[in-house]
Motif scaffolding. Structure first.
Motif, PDB file in Angstrom:
ATOM      1  N   GLN A 232       0.700  -1.229   0.070  1.00  0.00           N
ATOM      2  CA  GLN A 232      -0.014   0.003   0.064  1.00  0.00           C
ATOM      3  C   GLN A 232       0.901   1.196  -0.177  1.00  0.00           C
ATOM      4  OE1 GLN A 232      -2.722  -0.649   3.437  1.00  0.00           O
ATOM      5  NE2 GLN A 232      -4.572  -0.639   1.770  1.00  0.00           N
ATOM      6  N   HIS A 233       1.991   1.235   0.731  1.00  0.00           N
ATOM      7  CA  HIS A 233       2.918   2.302   0.936  1.00  0.00           C
ATOM      8  C   HIS A 233       3.574   2.689  -0.624  1.00  0.00           C
ATOM      9  CE1 HIS A 233       5.957   4.980   2.529  1.00  0.00           C
ATOM     10  NE2 HIS A 233       6.999   4.250   1.868  1.00  0.00           N
ATOM     11  N   GLU A 234       4.158   1.534  -1.074  1.00  0.00           N
ATOM     12  CA  GLU A 234       4.654   1.648  -2.236  1.00  0.00           C
ATOM     13  C   GLU A 234       3.705   2.107  -3.706  1.00  0.00           C
ATOM     14  OE1 GLU A 234       6.433  -2.124  -2.773  1.00  0.00           O
ATOM     15  OE2 GLU A 234       8.137  -1.404  -1.323  1.00  0.00           O
ATOM     16  N   LYS A 235       2.472   1.541  -3.589  1.00  0.00           N
ATOM     17  CA  LYS A 235       1.566   2.102  -4.483  1.00  0.00           C
ATOM     18  C   LYS A 235       1.132   3.519  -4.394  1.00  0.00           C
ATOM     19  CE  LYS A 235      -0.742  -2.541  -5.418  1.00  0.00           C
ATOM     20  NZ  LYS A 235      -2.186  -3.230  -5.198  1.00  0.00           N
ATOM     21  N   ALA A 236       0.816   3.848  -3.062  1.00  0.00           N
ATOM     22  CA  ALA A 236       0.565   5.388  -2.826  1.00  0.00           C
ATOM     23  C   ALA A 236       1.790   6.186  -3.345  1.00  0.00           C
ATOM     24  CB  ALA A 236       0.222   5.417  -1.619  1.00  0.00           C
ATOM     25  N   LEU A 237       3.079   5.851  -3.098  1.00  0.00           N
ATOM     26  CA  LEU A 237       4.105   6.596  -3.129  1.00  0.00           C
ATOM     27  C   LEU A 237       4.284   6.823  -4.829  1.00  0.00           C
ATOM     28  CD1 LEU A 237       6.143   7.899  -1.462  1.00  0.00           C
ATOM     29  CD2 LEU A 237       7.774   6.033  -1.727  1.00  0.00           C
ATOM     30  N   GLU A 238       4.200   5.745  -5.539  1.00  0.00           N
ATOM     31  CA  GLU A 238       4.283   5.531  -7.063  1.00  0.00           C
ATOM     32  C   GLU A 238       3.266   6.558  -7.810  1.00  0.00           C
ATOM     33  OE1 GLU A 238       4.143   2.650 -10.640  1.00  0.00           O
ATOM     34  OE2 GLU A 238       4.847   1.548  -8.813  1.00  0.00           O
ATOM     35  N   LYS A 239       2.162   6.436  -7.222  1.00  0.00           N
ATOM     36  CA  LYS A 239       1.155   7.454  -7.510  1.00  0.00           C
ATOM     37  C   LYS A 239       1.439   8.644  -7.310  1.00  0.00           C
ATOM     38  CE  LYS A 239      -3.845   8.239  -7.318  1.00  0.00           C
ATOM     39  NZ  LYS A 239      -5.379   8.215  -6.461  1.00  0.00           N
ATOM     40  N   PHE A 240       1.846   9.020  -6.018  1.00  0.00           N
ATOM     41  CA  PHE A 240       2.412  10.608  -5.763  1.00  0.00           C
ATOM     42  C   PHE A 240       3.488  10.979  -6.882  1.00  0.00           C
ATOM     43  CE2 PHE A 240       5.673  12.730  -3.151  1.00  0.00           C
ATOM     44  CZ  PHE A 240       4.903  14.085  -3.182  1.00  0.00           C
ATOM     45  N   TYR A 241       4.688  10.000  -6.987  1.00  0.00           N
ATOM     46  CA  TYR A 241       5.724  10.555  -7.786  1.00  0.00           C
ATOM     47  C   TYR A 241       5.082  10.685  -9.338  1.00  0.00           C
ATOM     48  CZ  TYR A 241       8.946   8.995  -4.431  1.00  0.00           C
ATOM     49  OH  TYR A 241       9.826   9.079  -3.210  1.00  0.00           O
ATOM     50  N   GLU A 242       4.074   9.824  -9.644  1.00  0.00           N
ATOM     51  CA  GLU A 242       3.491  10.034 -11.135  1.00  0.00           C
ATOM     52  C   GLU A 242       2.826  11.370 -11.162  1.00  0.00           C
ATOM     53  OE1 GLU A 242       2.308   9.363 -14.976  1.00  0.00           O
ATOM     54  OE2 GLU A 242       3.558   8.195 -13.897  1.00  0.00           O
ATOM     55  N   GLN A 243       2.191  11.964 -10.275  1.00  0.00           N
ATOM     56  CA  GLN A 243       1.493  13.331 -10.325  1.00  0.00           C
ATOM     57  C   GLN A 243       2.588  14.357 -10.335  1.00  0.00           C
ATOM     58  OE1 GLN A 243      -0.845  12.526  -6.646  1.00  0.00           O
ATOM     59  NE2 GLN A 243      -2.902  12.882  -7.895  1.00  0.00           N
ATOM     60  N   VAL A 244       3.516  14.064  -9.571  1.00  0.00           N
ATOM     61  CA  VAL A 244       4.741  14.997  -9.438  1.00  0.00           C
ATOM     62  C   VAL A 244       5.312  15.287 -10.970  1.00  0.00           C
ATOM     63  CG1 VAL A 244       6.972  15.668  -8.456  1.00  0.00           C
ATOM     64  CG2 VAL A 244       5.169  15.035  -7.182  1.00  0.00           C
ATOM     65  N   MET A 245       5.566  14.017 -11.502  1.00  0.00           N
ATOM     66  CA  MET A 245       6.091  13.778 -12.917  1.00  0.00           C
ATOM     67  C   MET A 245       5.255  14.618 -13.720  1.00  0.00           C
ATOM     68  SD  MET A 245       7.517  10.683 -15.259  1.00  0.00           S
ATOM     69  CE  MET A 245       5.656  10.416 -15.575  1.00  0.00           C
TER      70      MET A 245
END
Length: 371
Positions: free
Chosen positions: A167-180
């Motif tokens: 769950q942590h990794e999925k949320a972090l990846e989604k966050f990084y995608e939004q930043v990108m």
């Protein structure tokens, strides 16, 4: 009275900021505008419609929306017009690529300098910054006059759980995608020379090395790949916008941004704080008396002081700036929309670095308006 030459209409966000600083109560502003007009037909029925007309108003109030890059200027009509009576109130909206004519009773040195700066192609938003921490990121453009917040990304990141980090990794990846996506959408790499990626801890390394460029390679994102050399990783204490001040003071960053005005403003303020800590008698806020003693090496002042409604107060600061320059001192005018200007405003908006200590400057604080 108008200055010679036609610099053309404002074209971008920073031009609107310059326009805001040029406008003062009592100025004459002429521009195309929309007016709601009431009409009465021969049968007595009343209707209203919106017409475009050109009005000249005497400026009374100015409101600047930095996000929409729009100026609303309220005043009274001072020239005959078929739709608007003399003395009637009207609000003109100014926006990029809309021409206007501004007339003033007096064009002082600060106003003329502002026009010169606005017309100089070197003054562009050539610095971008991504200030981030887990779940929070601010994407900013840094110009010589403004810190423009282009995107704020905020999302909840669940904590890592023993034996289950998905769950942590999925949320972090989604966050990084939004930043990108925010970087791709809001940063013009044809103009921007440097993109600062700042965070506490290892967040910036994880985003930059383990996500951004791997994803760019995978998706063939040429915008990111071709500009990899423009990214610079630096430390910040948090992902909040105010951390940009400390980022811009980082020696590595100031060296990289040596040719930008934004960095020189930050350096001047940094020098003041350093002197305030090490030699407090040479870094003072009692600037008028120091100027009389020919002691000012560098004057630091925010542009907010030149927007003062009281003409006498504004003239006082213009006179101070002119006096310091005549005495061989340097003047740094900070934008109140820039992080450095926000910081200087906390020092009442005006301060100075002295050539030499001056005795008895703090003896009568009540007599100086800057104290």
């Amino acid at each position: 009275m108008q200055p010679a030459g036609d610099p053309g209409p404002p074209e971008e966000a920073e031009d609107m900021w310059h326009t805001y600083n040029l406008l003062q109560a009592g100025d004459s502003l002429r521009a195309s505008t929309i007016r709601k007009v009431t009409t009465e037909s021969s049968t007595g029925s009343v209707g209203s419609n919106r017409v475009r007309t050109t009005l000249t108003i005497c400026v009374q109030n100015i409101d600047f929306d930095s996000q929409a890059c729009q100026l609303r200027v309220k005043g009274i009509n001072i020239q005959e017009n078929q739709y608007v009576k003399m003395g009637a109130y009207h609000t003109i909206e100014l926006e990029p690529n809309r021409k206007f004519t501004l007339a003033k009773k007096q064009w002082d040195s600060i106003v003329l300098e502002r026009i010169e700066q606005a017309c100089d192609p070197a003054f562009n938003a050539d610095v971008a910054a991504v200030i981030m921490q887990d779940g929070l990121a601010h994407i900013c453009l840094v110009t010589s006059s403004m810190t423009l917040l282009r995107a704020k990304i905020e999302t909840s990141i669940p904590r890592k759980r023993r034996g289950n980090c998905s769950q942590h990794e999925k949320a972090l990846e989604k966050f990084y995608e939004q930043v990108m996506q925010g970087i791709i959408r809001h940063i013009n790499f044809e103009v921007v020379k440097v993109v600062l990626v700042a965070s506490p801890g290892f967040v910036r390394e994880q985003f930059f090395c383990e996500f951004l460029f791997l994803r760019a390679v995978k998706q063939d994102l040429k915008t990111i790949l071709e500009n990899r050399g423009k990214f610079l990783q630096v430390h910040s204490s948090s992902g909040h916008k105010h951390s940009l001040t400390e980022v811009l003071c980082d020696p590595v960053v100031t060296a990289r941004l040596a040719d930008t005005k934004a960095a020189s403003e930050i350096k001047a303020l940094g020098d003041f704080y350093k002197m305030l800590q090490n030699e407090p008698e040479r870094a003072i806020k009692h600037v008028e008396r120091a100027n009389e003693a020919l002691a000012i090496d560098t004057l630091l002042v925010t542009d907010e002081l030149f927007r003062h409604q009281d003409v006498a107060t504004r003239s006082r600061y213009v006179k101070l700036v002119d006096g310091v320059r005549e005495n061989g001192g340097a003047v740094r005018i900070f934008s109140s929309l820039h992080v450095s200007g926000e910081q200087l405003n906390q020092l009442t908006g005006v301060a100075a670095i002295l050539r030499f200590p001056v005795a008895d400057l703090s003896g009568d604080e009540s007599s100086s308006g800057e104290d």
